[in-house]
Motif scaffolding. Structure first.
Motif, PDB file in Angstrom:
ATOM      1  N   LEU A  82       0.822  -1.211   0.000  1.00 46.72           N
ATOM      2  CA  LEU A  82       0.000   0.000   0.000  1.00 46.72           C
ATOM      3  C   LEU A  82       0.856   1.262   0.000  1.00 46.72           C
ATOM      4  N   LYS A  83       0.567   2.157  -0.947  1.00 46.44           N
ATOM      5  CA  LYS A  83       1.237   3.464  -1.023  1.00 46.44           C
ATOM      6  C   LYS A  83       0.165   4.536  -1.010  1.00 46.44           C
ATOM      7  N   TYR A  84       0.193   5.336   0.035  1.00 49.24           N
ATOM      8  CA  TYR A  84      -0.781   6.412   0.181  1.00 49.24           C
ATOM      9  C   TYR A  84      -0.399   7.505  -0.808  1.00 49.24           C
ATOM     10  N   PRO A  85      -1.296   7.879  -1.712  1.00 44.50           N
ATOM     11  CA  PRO A  85      -0.956   8.931  -2.686  1.00 44.50           C
ATOM     12  C   PRO A  85      -0.568  10.234  -1.978  1.00 44.50           C
ATOM     13  N   LYS A  86       0.592  10.766  -2.370  1.00 43.35           N
ATOM     14  CA  LYS A  86       1.154  11.945  -1.709  1.00 43.35           C
ATOM     15  C   LYS A  86       0.200  13.140  -1.743  1.00 43.35           C
ATOM     16  N   LEU A  87      -0.397  13.397  -2.894  1.00 44.79           N
ATOM     17  CA  LEU A  87      -1.305  14.536  -3.023  1.00 44.79           C
ATOM     18  C   LEU A  87      -2.495  14.389  -2.072  1.00 44.79           C
ATOM     19  N   LEU A  88      -3.021  13.176  -1.968  1.00 50.53           N
ATOM     20  CA  LEU A  88      -4.170  12.957  -1.080  1.00 50.53           C
ATOM     21  C   LEU A  88      -3.778  13.087   0.392  1.00 50.53           C
ATOM     22  N   ARG A  89      -2.543  12.718   0.688  1.00 45.31           N
ATOM     23  CA  ARG A  89      -2.040  12.895   2.051  1.00 45.31           C
ATOM     24  C   ARG A  89      -1.955  14.388   2.370  1.00 45.31           C
ATOM     25  N   GLU A  94      -8.907  10.928   3.544  1.00 41.40           N
ATOM     26  CA  GLU A  94      -8.878   9.567   4.093  1.00 41.40           C
ATOM     27  C   GLU A  94     -10.095   8.792   3.601  1.00 41.40           C
ATOM     28  N   GLY A  95     -10.031   7.490   3.776  1.00 43.98           N
ATOM     29  CA  GLY A  95     -11.190   6.669   3.426  1.00 43.98           C
ATOM     30  C   GLY A  95     -10.853   5.194   3.469  1.00 43.98           C
ATOM     31  N   THR A  96     -11.891   4.395   3.405  1.00 45.69           N
ATOM     32  CA  THR A  96     -11.728   2.937   3.382  1.00 45.69           C
ATOM     33  C   THR A  96     -12.421   2.403   2.137  1.00 45.69           C
ATOM     34  N   VAL A  97     -11.697   1.574   1.409  1.00 45.19           N
ATOM     35  CA  VAL A  97     -12.204   0.952   0.190  1.00 45.19           C
ATOM     36  C   VAL A  97     -12.288  -0.550   0.451  1.00 45.19           C
TER      37      VAL A  97
END
Length: 160
Positions: A82-89, A94-97
């Motif tokens: 899992l890599k959290y997208p930098k822009l979204l960080r 946040e969210g759960t899929v």
């Protein structure tokens, strides 16, 4: 001459009744033997069924143990990939899929679909890519299945 009655004394049967009585006794004896045999078979079958049920319960418990370990390994591989997208960080999104997919015998994911969206398309797309990137997964052959479908929630949460 004195005549006495004894229940144990042989009495002359009345004409025509002898054959009927013998047939009736014979059929009762046969019924009893059949019934005893059925009871014996039923008891034996009951013991065999109980043993089979016990083995099935043990087999099911072993299957569930192997499945739990397998699912844990699948989750671990997804977490590592899992890599959290930098822009979204940076935007504090946040969210759960929840992603459903099938793992084939070679450990490759197929039919990857989102069953519960995070509400953020980029997070949803990242979750699908993560499932693909985390492959290969352990083979479901480890617990006797050709393929196995799983549903995994993937959480994108920011921590301070």
């Amino acid at each position: 001459m004195e005549v006495s009655y004894s229940p144990f004394a042989k009495q002359k049967p009345s004409p025509g009744k002898t054959e009927e009585t013998r047939e009736l006794k014979a059929s009762k004896e046969v019924d009893v033997k059949i019934n005893k045999g059925e009871v014996q078979s039923s008891v034996t079958a009951g013991k065999e069924q109980a043993a089979a049920d016990g083995a099935a319960v043990q087999g099911q418990a072993a299957f569930l143990d192997m499945l739990t370990v397998w699912k844990s390994e699948v989750r671990l591989r997804i977490r590592k990939a899992l890599k959290y997208p930098k822009l979204l960080r940076e935007l504090n999104l946040e969210g759960t899929v929840t992603v459903d997919f099938t793992v084939d015998r070679a450990g490759h994911p197929a039919n990857i679909i989102i069953t519960s969206s995070s509400g953020v398309k980029t997070l949803d797309d990242t979750a699908v890519r993560t499932v693909s990137r985390a492959a290969p997964y352990p083979s479901p052959l480890e617990f006797g299945e050709e393929k196995y479908s799983v549903s995994i929630p993937i959480a994108f949460k920011l921590t301070e």
